[in-house]
Design a protein around this motif. Structure first.
Motif, short mmCIF file in Angstrom:
data_model
loop_
_atom_site.label_atom_id
_atom_site.label_comp_id
_atom_site.label_asym_id
_atom_site.label_seq_id
_atom_site.Cartn_x
_atom_site.Cartn_y
_atom_site.Cartn_z
N GLN A 67 0.83 -1.38 0.00
CA GLN A 67 0.01 -0.02 -0.03
C GLN A 67 0.88 1.28 0.03
O GLN A 67 2.03 1.20 0.56
CB GLN A 67 -1.05 0.01 1.32
CG GLN A 67 -1.98 -1.16 1.14
CD GLN A 67 -3.01 -0.97 2.27
OE1 GLN A 67 -2.95 0.09 3.09
NE2 GLN A 67 -3.88 -1.87 2.40
N GLN A 68 0.37 2.09 -0.62
CA GLN A 68 1.16 3.63 -0.76
C GLN A 68 1.52 4.05 0.39
O GLN A 68 2.31 4.71 1.03
CB GLN A 68 0.36 4.46 -1.83
CG GLN A 68 1.12 5.73 -1.86
CD GLN A 68 0.82 6.95 -1.03
OE1 GLN A 68 -0.32 7.01 -0.63
NE2 GLN A 68 1.60 7.69 -0.55
N ALA A 69 0.35 4.11 1.53
CA ALA A 69 0.50 4.78 2.77
C ALA A 69 1.70 4.12 3.51
O ALA A 69 2.55 4.62 4.20
CB ALA A 69 -0.76 4.46 3.69
N ASP A 70 1.87 2.73 3.38
CA ASP A 70 3.04 1.94 3.89
C ASP A 70 4.33 2.29 3.23
O ASP A 70 5.30 2.50 4.15
CB ASP A 70 2.81 0.38 3.70
CG ASP A 70 1.72 -0.24 4.64
OD1 ASP A 70 1.41 0.46 5.82
OD2 ASP A 70 1.28 -1.23 4.14
N GLY A 79 8.09 3.51 9.36
CA GLY A 79 7.68 1.89 9.21
C GLY A 79 8.78 1.20 9.66
O GLY A 79 9.65 1.41 9.89
N ASN A 80 8.10 -0.27 9.79
CA ASN A 80 9.02 -1.22 10.11
C ASN A 80 8.74 -2.25 9.32
O ASN A 80 7.95 -3.43 9.76
CB ASN A 80 8.71 -1.56 11.80
CG ASN A 80 9.79 -2.52 12.23
OD1 ASN A 80 10.70 -2.87 11.70
ND2 ASN A 80 9.58 -3.32 13.34
N PRO A 81 9.24 -2.29 8.26
CA PRO A 81 8.76 -3.33 7.02
C PRO A 81 9.18 -4.66 7.38
O PRO A 81 10.26 -4.70 7.91
CB PRO A 81 9.38 -2.74 5.98
CG PRO A 81 10.47 -1.84 6.23
CD PRO A 81 10.10 -1.22 7.53
N THR A 82 8.41 -5.68 7.16
CA THR A 82 8.79 -7.08 7.36
C THR A 82 9.74 -7.37 6.19
O THR A 82 10.01 -6.60 4.98
CB THR A 82 7.80 -7.92 7.16
OG1 THR A 82 7.17 -8.04 5.94
CG2 THR A 82 6.65 -7.75 8.27
N THR A 85 7.96 -7.55 2.70
CA THR A 85 7.74 -6.16 2.34
C THR A 85 8.89 -5.65 1.34
O THR A 85 8.77 -5.32 0.58
CB THR A 85 7.11 -5.50 3.27
OG1 THR A 85 5.90 -5.67 4.01
CG2 THR A 85 7.28 -3.86 2.87
N LEU A 86 9.95 -5.75 2.27
CA LEU A 86 11.34 -5.24 1.70
C LEU A 86 11.42 -6.10 0.38
O LEU A 86 12.05 -5.46 -0.74
CB LEU A 86 12.42 -5.43 2.61
CG LEU A 86 12.17 -4.41 3.86
CD1 LEU A 86 13.40 -4.70 4.86
CD2 LEU A 86 12.37 -3.09 3.49
N LEU A 87 11.39 -7.46 0.25
CA LEU A 87 11.44 -8.00 -0.83
C LEU A 87 10.74 -7.74 -2.12
O LEU A 87 10.85 -7.55 -3.24
CB LEU A 87 11.34 -9.52 -0.61
CG LEU A 87 12.70 -10.23 0.18
CD1 LEU A 87 12.56 -11.68 0.65
CD2 LEU A 87 13.67 -10.15 -0.45
N LYS A 88 9.19 -7.52 -1.61
CA LYS A 88 8.60 -7.00 -2.78
C LYS A 88 8.74 -5.59 -3.21
O LYS A 88 8.76 -5.44 -4.46
CB LYS A 88 7.06 -6.95 -2.00
CG LYS A 88 6.32 -8.29 -1.93
CD LYS A 88 5.05 -8.18 -1.05
CE LYS A 88 4.45 -9.58 -0.76
NZ LYS A 88 2.89 -9.54 -0.18
N LEU A 89 9.27 -4.80 -2.46
CA LEU A 89 9.80 -3.66 -2.87
C LEU A 89 10.88 -3.54 -3.92
O LEU A 89 11.09 -2.73 -4.86
CB LEU A 89 10.06 -2.40 -1.67
CG LEU A 89 8.69 -1.97 -0.99
CD1 LEU A 89 8.98 -1.35 0.40
CD2 LEU A 89 7.69 -1.22 -1.98
#
Length: 110
Positions: A67-70, A79-82, A85-89
């Motif tokens: 999500q854009q907000a994330d 944020g404290n990305p998992t 999440t980091l792999l997707k980005l």
């Protein structure tokens, strides 16, 4: 009753702390500062990667499924990305996650 600020109340409470409590507070404060600094650095790195890919946050959101907000929270250091999440980005940015020394003088000696 006059209003008191949080810092005034906290200052008054700290006077009663033991030396050990002051030491623990100092150590925890340093750890928190380091974590916040790392989160801010991660946010700057993500912003730079997104900008160099000529993507807006909404475009990155579509490509990554995040999500854009994330994305915004991560870029602002909030944020404290998992790992996922980091792999997707990273995948959406055609990049990979790497570990690099914070400072050149901290690099391991061979």
């Amino acid at each position: 009753m006059p209003s008191r600020s949080y810092s005034d109340v906290a200052k008054k409470a700290r006077v009663k702390w033991s030396p050990e409590a002051h030491e623990i507070a100092a150590v925890l404060g340093e750890q928190l500062d380091a974590e916040v600094s790392d989160q801010i650095a991660l946010g700057h790195d993500l912003t730079a990667a997104r900008s160099s890919a000529h993507l807006t946050q909404p475009q990155l959101a579509v490509l990554s499924g995040i999500q854009q907000a994330d994305i915004s929270r991560i870029e602002r250091g909030l944020g404290n990305p998992t790992r996922d999440t980091l792999l997707k980005l990273a995948g959406a940015l055609n990049a990979r996650l790497t570990f690099v020394p914070k400072h050149q003088d901290e690099a391991p000696q061979s």
